[in-house]
Design an enzyme around this catalytic site. Structure first.
Site, PDB file in Angstrom:
ATOM      1  N   CYS A  47       0.836  -1.197   0.000  1.00 52.31           N
ATOM      2  CA  CYS A  47       0.000   0.000   0.000  1.00 52.31           C
ATOM      3  C   CYS A  47       0.876   1.255   0.000  1.00 52.31           C
ATOM      4  O   CYS A  47       1.522   1.551  -0.993  1.00 52.31           O
ATOM      5  CB  CYS A  47      -0.989  -0.042   1.161  1.00 52.31           C
ATOM      6  SG  CYS A  47      -2.363   1.134   0.986  1.00 52.31           S
ATOM      7  N   HIS A 100      -3.735  -4.989   0.292  1.00 52.19           N
ATOM      8  CA  HIS A 100      -3.234  -5.465   1.584  1.00 52.19           C
ATOM      9  C   HIS A 100      -3.307  -6.990   1.613  1.00 52.19           C
ATOM     10  O   HIS A 100      -4.341  -7.554   1.980  1.00 52.19           O
ATOM     11  CB  HIS A 100      -4.062  -4.881   2.730  1.00 52.19           C
ATOM     12  CG  HIS A 100      -3.782  -3.442   3.013  1.00 52.19           C
ATOM     13  ND1 HIS A 100      -2.805  -3.034   3.901  1.00 52.19           N
ATOM     14  CD2 HIS A 100      -4.335  -2.311   2.515  1.00 52.19           C
ATOM     15  CE1 HIS A 100      -2.773  -1.712   3.945  1.00 52.19           C
ATOM     16  NE2 HIS A 100      -3.691  -1.250   3.111  1.00 52.19           N
ATOM     17  N   GLU A 160      -2.144  -9.028   3.642  1.00 47.08           N
ATOM     18  CA  GLU A 160      -2.283  -9.559   4.998  1.00 47.08           C
ATOM     19  C   GLU A 160      -3.737  -9.672   5.439  1.00 47.08           C
ATOM     20  O   GLU A 160      -4.067 -10.422   6.352  1.00 47.08           O
ATOM     21  CB  GLU A 160      -1.518  -8.678   6.001  1.00 47.08           C
ATOM     22  CG  GLU A 160      -2.162  -7.333   6.332  1.00 47.08           C
ATOM     23  CD  GLU A 160      -1.823  -6.210   5.360  1.00 47.08           C
ATOM     24  OE1 GLU A 160      -2.056  -5.038   5.726  1.00 47.08           O
ATOM     25  OE2 GLU A 160      -1.333  -6.504   4.251  1.00 47.08           O
TER      26      GLU A 160
END
Length: 206
Positions: free
Chosen positions: A86, A179, A181
């Site tokens: 990001c 993202h 994650e």
């Protein structure tokens, strides 16, 4: 298990927890705040990879961007595989001369259908042309124009963002606007992001 230097670019340092926990499935994380990176910083010799996190800061705000000047200099001299996420992706690309801009409409906390343009490396196990649901939350983006001249190959895009993933042409540096994650937003869950983290470590980090 490999060791990763995780540079926490968030102003709220607790925002790093989700990324740290996701990376911990693949590596041992050593988290440091971005303010610890200065001209005298020496990366530990046992670090095999670097991850640069997202941030509330805006890459298009000169005052915000200036806070990360030392991180940008660190990126330029980094000798191990690096992944920018990001804001970290935007910082990586701009460090090598790519242009950034503000989105006309922010992408806030949703899964975006990201189109795979080039497979392999961090996008191994995906098909060219495949669309993959990946979590996004951002106001700025890297512009496609000038990306190649800055030394990057475009790996993925989406309807909302013309540069979703990149790879440096001569170094094992990768950037993703999404993202990886984050696999759950509300009641929606997609595990593909963690596959990309797994690819980064399996295919690039020794």
């Amino acid at each position: 298990m490999t060791k990763t230097l995780l540079i926490n670019c968030y102003q709220d340092q607790n925002q790093i927890n989700e990324l740290r926990d996701a990376l911990s499935k693949f590596t041992v994380c050593r988290v440091i705040p971005y303010t610890s990176i200065d001209a005298n910083y020496q990366m530990p010799l046992d670090i095999a990879a670097v991850v640069v996190s997202g941030s509330e800061s805006r890459i298009t705000n000169p005052q915000d961007k200036a806070k990360y000047d030392d991180v940008a200099k660190f990126i330029q001299t980094c000798k191990v595989p690096l992944l920018g996420i990001c804001f970290g992706h935007q910082l990586l690309c701009s460090t090598f001369g790519a242009k950034t801009a503000a989105l006309k409409q922010s992408v806030i906390d949703r899964f975006e259908q990201v189109r795979i343009i080039q497979t392999g490396d961090i996008l191994a196990r995906f098909r060219m042309g495949q669309t993959v649901p990946l979590a996004e939350y951002h106001n700025d983006y890297v512009q496609k124009e000038g990306l190649e001249a800055a030394g990057f190959n475009l790996l993925a895009d989406s309807a909302s963002c013309e540069v979703e993933a990149v790879k440096h042409k001569s170094r094992l540096f990768f950037g993703v606007q999404f993202h990886p994650e984050r696999t759950t937003i509300g009641s929606e869950m997609h595990p593909e992001g963690h596959k990309i983290l797994d690819n980064f470590y399996c295919n690039n980090v020794k």
